[in-house]
Design an enzyme around this catalytic site. Structure first.
Site, PDB file in Angstrom:
ATOM      1  N   LYS A  22       0.945  37.599  59.081  1.00 25.49           N
ATOM      2  CA  LYS A  22       0.900  36.610  58.000  1.00 25.49           C
ATOM      3  C   LYS A  22       0.911  37.308  56.649  1.00 25.49           C
ATOM      4  CE  LYS A  22      -3.072  35.566  56.488  1.00 25.49           C
ATOM      5  NZ  LYS A  22      -4.444  35.102  56.216  1.00 25.49           N
ATOM      6  N   SER A  23       0.059  38.346  56.519  1.00 22.58           N
ATOM      7  CA  SER A  23      -0.075  39.038  55.228  1.00 22.58           C
ATOM      8  C   SER A  23       1.246  39.671  54.809  1.00 22.58           C
ATOM      9  CB  SER A  23      -1.147  40.120  55.336  1.00 22.58           C
ATOM     10  OG  SER A  23      -2.398  39.522  55.574  1.00 22.58           O
ATOM     11  N   ASP A  49       0.985  28.772  57.105  1.00 22.72           N
ATOM     12  CA  ASP A  49       0.849  29.531  55.851  1.00 22.72           C
ATOM     13  C   ASP A  49       2.193  30.023  55.337  1.00 22.72           C
ATOM     14  OD1 ASP A  49      -1.850  29.111  55.981  1.00 22.72           O
ATOM     15  OD2 ASP A  49      -2.421  31.234  55.898  1.00 22.72           O
ATOM     16  N   ASN A  99      -3.762  25.606  52.768  1.00 20.57           N
ATOM     17  CA  ASN A  99      -4.955  26.440  52.587  1.00 20.57           C
ATOM     18  C   ASN A  99      -4.565  27.909  52.709  1.00 20.57           C
ATOM     19  OD1 ASN A  99      -7.575  27.232  52.244  1.00 20.57           O
ATOM     20  ND2 ASN A  99      -8.245  26.650  54.304  1.00 20.57           N
ATOM     21  N   GLY A 101      -4.201  31.278  51.350  1.00 22.38           N
ATOM     22  CA  GLY A 101      -4.582  32.205  50.280  1.00 22.38           C
ATOM     23  C   GLY A 101      -3.440  33.131  49.904  1.00 22.38           C
ATOM     24  N   ASP A 319     -11.178  39.613  58.762  1.00 20.07           N
ATOM     25  CA  ASP A 319     -10.595  38.622  59.681  1.00 20.07           C
ATOM     26  C   ASP A 319     -10.846  39.040  61.137  1.00 20.07           C
ATOM     27  OD1 ASP A 319      -9.734  37.544  57.329  1.00 20.07           O
ATOM     28  OD2 ASP A 319      -7.588  37.713  57.743  1.00 20.07           O
ATOM     29  N   LYS A 346     -13.849  31.604  52.905  1.00 19.14           N
ATOM     30  CA  LYS A 346     -12.542  31.563  53.563  1.00 19.14           C
ATOM     31  C   LYS A 346     -12.287  30.155  54.117  1.00 19.14           C
ATOM     32  CE  LYS A 346     -12.469  36.521  54.017  1.00 19.14           C
ATOM     33  NZ  LYS A 346     -11.233  36.985  53.390  1.00 19.14           N
ATOM     34  N   GLU A 347     -11.662  30.003  55.288  1.00 20.96           N
ATOM     35  CA  GLU A 347     -11.256  28.683  55.767  1.00 20.96           C
ATOM     36  C   GLU A 347     -12.438  27.719  55.861  1.00 20.96           C
ATOM     37  OE1 GLU A 347      -9.759  31.314  56.072  1.00 20.96           O
ATOM     38  OE2 GLU A 347      -7.742  31.156  56.911  1.00 20.96           O
ATOM     39  N   HIS A 391      -8.601  28.330  62.022  1.00 15.65           N
ATOM     40  CA  HIS A 391      -7.840  28.904  63.144  1.00 15.65           C
ATOM     41  C   HIS A 391      -8.604  30.003  63.871  1.00 15.65           C
ATOM     42  CE1 HIS A 391      -6.177  32.124  60.185  1.00 15.65           C
ATOM     43  NE2 HIS A 391      -7.149  31.464  59.586  1.00 15.65           N
ATOM     44  N   ARG A 392      -9.341  30.825  63.096  1.00 12.07           N
ATOM     45  CA  ARG A 392     -10.017  31.967  63.758  1.00 12.07           C
ATOM     46  C   ARG A 392     -11.237  31.512  64.560  1.00 12.07           C
ATOM     47  NH1 ARG A 392      -6.792  35.813  62.262  1.00 12.07           N
ATOM     48  NH2 ARG A 392      -5.987  35.703  60.158  1.00 12.07           N
ATOM     49  N   LYS A 417      -2.319  27.542  61.491  1.00 11.48           N
ATOM     50  CA  LYS A 417      -2.325  28.251  60.199  1.00 11.48           C
ATOM     51  C   LYS A 417      -1.658  29.621  60.337  1.00 11.48           C
ATOM     52  CE  LYS A 417      -5.324  29.260  56.249  1.00 11.48           C
ATOM     53  NZ  LYS A 417      -5.117  30.638  55.868  1.00 11.48           N
TER      54      LYS A 417
HETATM   55  O1  LIG Z   1      -4.154  39.902  51.307  1.00 12.51           O
HETATM   56  C1  LIG Z   1      -4.150  39.362  52.414  1.00 12.51           C
HETATM   57  O2  LIG Z   1      -3.098  39.203  53.067  1.00 12.51           O
HETATM   58  C2  LIG Z   1      -5.431  38.922  52.996  1.00 12.51           C
HETATM   59  C3  LIG Z   1      -6.613  39.422  52.516  1.00 12.51           C
HETATM   60  C4  LIG Z   1      -7.930  39.065  53.080  1.00 12.51           C
HETATM   61  O3  LIG Z   1      -8.570  38.199  52.172  1.00 12.51           O
HETATM   62  P1  LIG Z   1      -9.699  38.699  51.107  1.00 12.51           P
HETATM   63  O4  LIG Z   1      -9.128  39.776  50.305  1.00 12.51           O
HETATM   64  O5  LIG Z   1      -9.955  37.438  50.355  1.00 12.51           O
HETATM   65  O6  LIG Z   1     -10.873  39.160  51.943  1.00 12.51           O
HETATM   66  C5  LIG Z   1      -7.810  38.359  54.437  1.00 12.51           C
HETATM   67  O7  LIG Z   1      -9.034  37.769  54.785  1.00 12.51           O
HETATM   68  C6  LIG Z   1      -6.717  37.314  54.406  1.00 12.51           C
HETATM   69  O8  LIG Z   1      -6.600  36.662  55.653  1.00 12.51           O
HETATM   70  C7  LIG Z   1      -5.378  37.950  54.113  1.00 12.51           C
HETATM   71  C1  LIG Z   2      -8.857  34.259  55.304  1.00 17.94           C
HETATM   72  C2  LIG Z   2      -7.710  33.938  55.882  1.00 17.94           C
HETATM   73  O1  LIG Z   2      -6.662  33.347  55.268  1.00 17.94           O
HETATM   74  P1  LIG Z   2      -6.157  33.283  53.742  1.00 17.94           P
HETATM   75  O2  LIG Z   2      -4.885  34.087  53.702  1.00 17.94           O
HETATM   76  O3  LIG Z   2      -5.897  31.834  53.493  1.00 17.94           O
HETATM   77  O4  LIG Z   2      -7.201  33.858  52.852  1.00 17.94           O
HETATM   78  C3  LIG Z   2      -7.502  34.198  57.338  1.00 17.94           C
HETATM   79  O5  LIG Z   2      -6.339  34.108  57.789  1.00 17.94           O
HETATM   80  O6  LIG Z   2      -8.463  34.498  58.072  1.00 17.94           O
END
Ligand SMILES: O=C(O)C1=C[C@@H](OP(=O)(O)O)[C@@H](O)[C@H](O)C1
Ligand SMILES: C=C(OP(=O)(O)O)C(=O)O
Length: 431
Positions: A22-23, A49, A99, A101, A319, A346-347, A391-392, A417
């Site tokens: 995802k990231s 996402d 949702n 991030g 995570d 978080k979620e 989701h987690r 998600k």
């Molecule tokens: O940059 C990213 O892809 C993410 C950073 C983390 O969040 P935080 O930096 O808010 O801890 C992680 O929890 C999130 O699922 C994805």
């Molecule tokens: C914190 C999470 O998601 P987000 O990218 O919305 O912050 C997650 O996927 O656990």
């Protein structure tokens, strides 16, 4: 409400090719949109996402072709920031980001520097997830961003404009995504930038993902030990041409934990010892608990062994650390998960949610301000697990079925998600 009851599973084994991270998926989509040239992305994650990011790019006039299976995407880069030329309506363009991030935070920064008038809206929980540290930092570059409801939280109204860059400070103590957001836009500003960190930067490995992908698109960032970052302005991201998204290391954690608890062995492919995601170090935590772990170039394999609870700082992998909480149910002795205050934003409030649901299956749990101490019961109890639209929570509690007790997961579809197909894949590995 839909529920899913998982009957006790007697063994797990097999191989899983991981869906894309995802990231990485959402970063690569944004960088490809801003870059000069065409980027062919493969192993893109297909989940909510990523769909929010794709929909936002469409609304912002980015041209891309998505394969029918939605895991290959060819993006025609804009060779710079977003523009509003294609829009005829004078009202702000509304972008719904659910949702996510990884869509909300990077897009806030990129749009603040673009010639656009937009509102960023999302699900109710998104309006409880703080964004003030990012908005404050962008104000240092004179960005024009208003809170539409509560100060410090989305929804946001962004009147984008060319930003000059310069020195800013950003609080890194709640989320690394704020720093990721300003880093990704900084090379596209009119002048050079210096970003310094206030507080202790959390979730540091996600910054490594950001820096590695910016490098892949031709931009180098200098930093001293994650405290001060220097970025040259007036650059253009250059498409690398092709971009393969690594498998999702956070999604891998459930399968690796299942093997450690109940194997057989499980091999996950699409990540390995050179992966850029910090969540691969979840496998180190499993090894420290006693599991046998083998690292390949493109795989991680875990084989069952006796597990013992450990006491660790999981700030770097918030995570995947959630998966340790339910793995703890199968370890001898106590498990302590430390330094994860930002689970609360978080979620859902993940410290409270995890403590509540672990107690339902019989564990004794101490919930601190930023930690959980988990003592497993002699025998797990059947429970209906609330998942809090997280989701987690759903994926972590599937591991309870590796005991001789069934588990009921409420709203299992919340895995959409990041991993819509999770329960099918989990079932295929189970005997
Ligand atoms: O940059 C990213 O892809 C993410 C950073 C983390 O969040 P935080 O930096 O808010 O801890 C992680 O929890 C999130 O699922 C994805
Ligand atoms: C914190 C999470 O998601 P987000 O990218 O919305 O912050 C997650 O996927 O656990």
């Amino acid at each position: 409400m839909k529920t899913l009851t998982l009957a006790p599973i007697s063994a797990v084994s097999g191989e899983v090719h991981l869906p894309g991270s995802k990231s990485i998926s959402n970063r690569v989509l944004l960088l490809a949109a801003l870059a000069e040239g065409q980027t062919e992305i493969t192993n893109l994650l297909d989940s909510d996402d990523v769909r929010y990011m794709l929909n936002a790019l469409t609304a912002l006039g980015v041209d891309y072709q998505l394969s029918t299976c939605r895991t290959r995407c060819t993006v025609q880069g804009l060779a710079g920031l977003f523009k509003s030329d294609h829009l005829t309506d004078l009202k702000p363009l509304e972008l719904f980001l659910g949702n996510a991030g990884t869509a909300m935070r990077p897009l806030t920064a990129a749009l603040a520097a673009s010639d656009v008038n937009v509102t960023l809206v999302g699900e109710p929980r998104m309006y409880e997830r703080p964004i003030g540290h990012l908005v404050d930092a962008l104000a240092g570059w004179q960005a024009d961003i208003d809170y539409m409801q509560n100060s410090g939280f989305p929804p946001l109204h962004i009147k984008g404009k060319a930003l000059q860059g310069g020195k800013i400070a950003i609080d890194g103590s709640i989320s690394s995504q704020f720093l990721t957001a300003v880093l990704m836009v900084a090379p596209l500003l009119q002048g050079d930038s210096e970003i310094s960190i206030i507080g202790d930067l959390v979730s540091k490995p996600y910054i490594d993902i950001t820096l590695a992908l910016m490098q892949r698109f031709g931009v180098t960032v200098k930093h001293n030990n994650y405290q001060n970052f220097s970025i040259t302005g007036q650059q253009t991201y250059q498409s690398p041409g092709a971009c393969l998204v690594e498998g999702d290391a956070s999604s891998a954690s459930y399968f690796l934990a299942a093997a450690a608890i109940k194997g057989g062995s499980i091999k996950v492919t699409g990540i390995g010892k050179h992966a850029v995601q910090g969540d691969i170090y979840f496998a180190d935590a499993l090894a420290a608990m006693g599991a046998d772990v083998e690292w390949g170039d493109d795989y991680i394999q875990v084989t069952r062994n006796t597990l013992t609870g450990i006491d660790r700082d999981y700030n770097a992998i918030p995570d995947a650390a959630m998966t340790i909480a339910t793995t703890a149910l199968f370890a001898t002795g106590d498990t302590v998960i430390r330094n994860v205050y930002n689970w609360r934003v978080k979620e859902t409030d993940r410290l409270a949610a995890m403590a509540t649901e672990l107690r339902k299956v019989g564990a004794t749990v101490e919930e601190g301000h930023d930690y959980l101490k988990i003592s497993p019961p002699a025998k797990l109890k059947h429970a209906s697990i609330a998942t809090y639209n997280d989701h987690r929570m759903a994926m972590c509690f599937s591991l309870v079925a590796l005991s001789d007790t069934a588990v009921t997961i409420e709203d299992p579809d919340c895995t959409a998600k990041t991993f819509p197909d999770y329960f099918n894949v989990f079932k295929q590995l189970s005997r």
